[in-house]
Design an enzyme around this catalytic site. Structure first.
Site, mmCIF file in Angstrom:
data_model
loop_
_atom_site.group_PDB
_atom_site.id
_atom_site.type_symbol
_atom_site.label_atom_id
_atom_site.label_comp_id
_atom_site.label_asym_id
_atom_site.label_seq_id
_atom_site.Cartn_x
_atom_site.Cartn_y
_atom_site.Cartn_z
ATOM 1 N N GLU A 46 0.770 -1.376 0.154
ATOM 2 C CA GLU A 46 0.374 -0.102 0.107
ATOM 3 C C GLU A 46 0.811 1.211 -0.007
ATOM 4 O OE1 GLU A 46 -3.735 1.923 2.277
ATOM 5 O OE2 GLU A 46 -2.634 0.911 3.371
ATOM 6 N N LYS A 119 -9.701 2.270 -1.852
ATOM 7 C CA LYS A 119 -10.509 1.733 -0.795
ATOM 8 C C LYS A 119 -11.769 2.404 -0.701
ATOM 9 C CE LYS A 119 -7.176 1.608 3.778
ATOM 10 N NZ LYS A 119 -6.672 1.840 3.678
ATOM 11 N N CYS A 156 -5.894 -2.703 2.486
ATOM 12 C CA CYS A 156 -5.275 -2.418 3.889
ATOM 13 C C CYS A 156 -6.537 -2.260 4.833
ATOM 14 C CB CYS A 156 -4.318 -1.381 4.697
ATOM 15 S SG CYS A 156 -3.602 -1.719 5.347
#
Length: 301
Positions: A46, A119, A156
């Protein structure tokens, strides 16, 4: 490849080398090495272009963001084409003035951009002030088709949400991939550090088992100091990114696992095993979709 269903993969687990130019130069070397070992799918960590800047809130950090397409996608696309790999990257996207995302970009082996994922779940905790920087994604949970399979790319904090993994699986993803930046506060007790890392790995194993899919998670490594160090606030000790990137099979078994240092984690995943596993554990068949309406509620009072 040992057979047409076996996919050689590589996870580039790295530390921060200072800035985008330095980090991308290292990535270029690591991808070249991974491809030389036979990798056809390469996953980066990331926000790999620099330090994990979300340890504080500063408008100056927005200067790091770039458009997609932009300089990094051009460079990474050339890298994918040069080595004939499908490459999964993670960038700080500038969509418009004042509108930014944490975005994974997938490149085909010819260097073209196949798709991106913004995300969806954005944390806001000491040391991880991502809500200041990132607008939640609006693309949804849509797998990206590549020459080496249909990829369910998440990022994540998404890894803690079974709904995200499930929706990718229901949309036909053949592999779940998580570019990640997770670590502990160096001031935490050792038993707390161990619990956090074990929970992270267990979460991924659960996604693999529940969906009958391989899971790839690529984390960063190294200690990154906090810009708030002089303030003695919670999280001011910085973050020790613990690495432990891993490749899991569709029953949650470890195919490969890295340590806590920079590493190219190479492995082979058998995409045909998901069919076999889902036949003996038919979780999708037995889902009670007629009874799950309350999942759309924040909480059942």
């Amino acid at each position: 490849m040992s057979n047409k269903n076996t996919l050689p993969v590589a996870l580039i687990q790295e530390k921060n080398h200072g800035d985008a130019e330095a980090n991308l130069a290292v990535i270029e070397m690591r991808v070249a090495e991974a491809a030389a070992r036979g990798a056809r799918l390469v996953l980066l960590q990331e926000l790999h272009n620099g330090a994990y800047f979300c340890q504080h809130e500063s408008v100056d950090e927005f200067d790091l963001a770039e458009t997609i397409p932009g300089p990094s996608t051009e460079r990474l696309g050339k890298l994918a084409r040069q080595h004939g790999v499908v490459l999964v990257s993670s960038l700080f996207e500038r969509r418009a003035a004042g509108l930014y995302h944490n975005t994974a970009v997938v490149f085909e082996k010819d260097g073209s951009v196949l798709g991106k994922y913004r995300k969806m779940h954005i944390p806001d905790d000491p040391g991880f002030y991502e809500k200041f920087y990132f607008t939640p994604g609006d693309i949804g949970f849509k797998p990206i088709d590549t020459s080496f399979g249909r990829l369910g790319v998440l990022v994540c904090w998404d890894q803690w949400y079974p709904e995200a993994a499930r929706l990718m699986a229901l949309a036909g993803a053949e592999v779940l991939l998580y570019p990640t930046a997770i670590g502990w506060d160096p001031d935490d007790a050792q038993d707390e550090k161990s619990r956090q890392r074990d929970a992270w790995i267990l979460s991924h194993r659960g996604h693999a088992v529940a969906n009958g899919l391989p899971v790839l998670s690529c984390n960063r490594v190294g200690h990154e100091p906090s810009p708030l160090a002089s303030e003695k606030a919670t999280g001011a000790a910085g973050i020790q990114f613990w690495g432990n990137s891993h490749v899991l099979g569709p029953q949650g078994e470890f195919v490969a696992e890295a340590g806590a240092e920079p590493e190219i984690l190479s492995a082979e995943i058998d995409l045909a095993r998901s069919e076999d596993v889902r036949r003996i554990w038919p979780f999708l068949r037995d889902r009670r979709i007629d009874a799950y309406g309350d999942l759309l509620k924040r909480y059942i009072d």
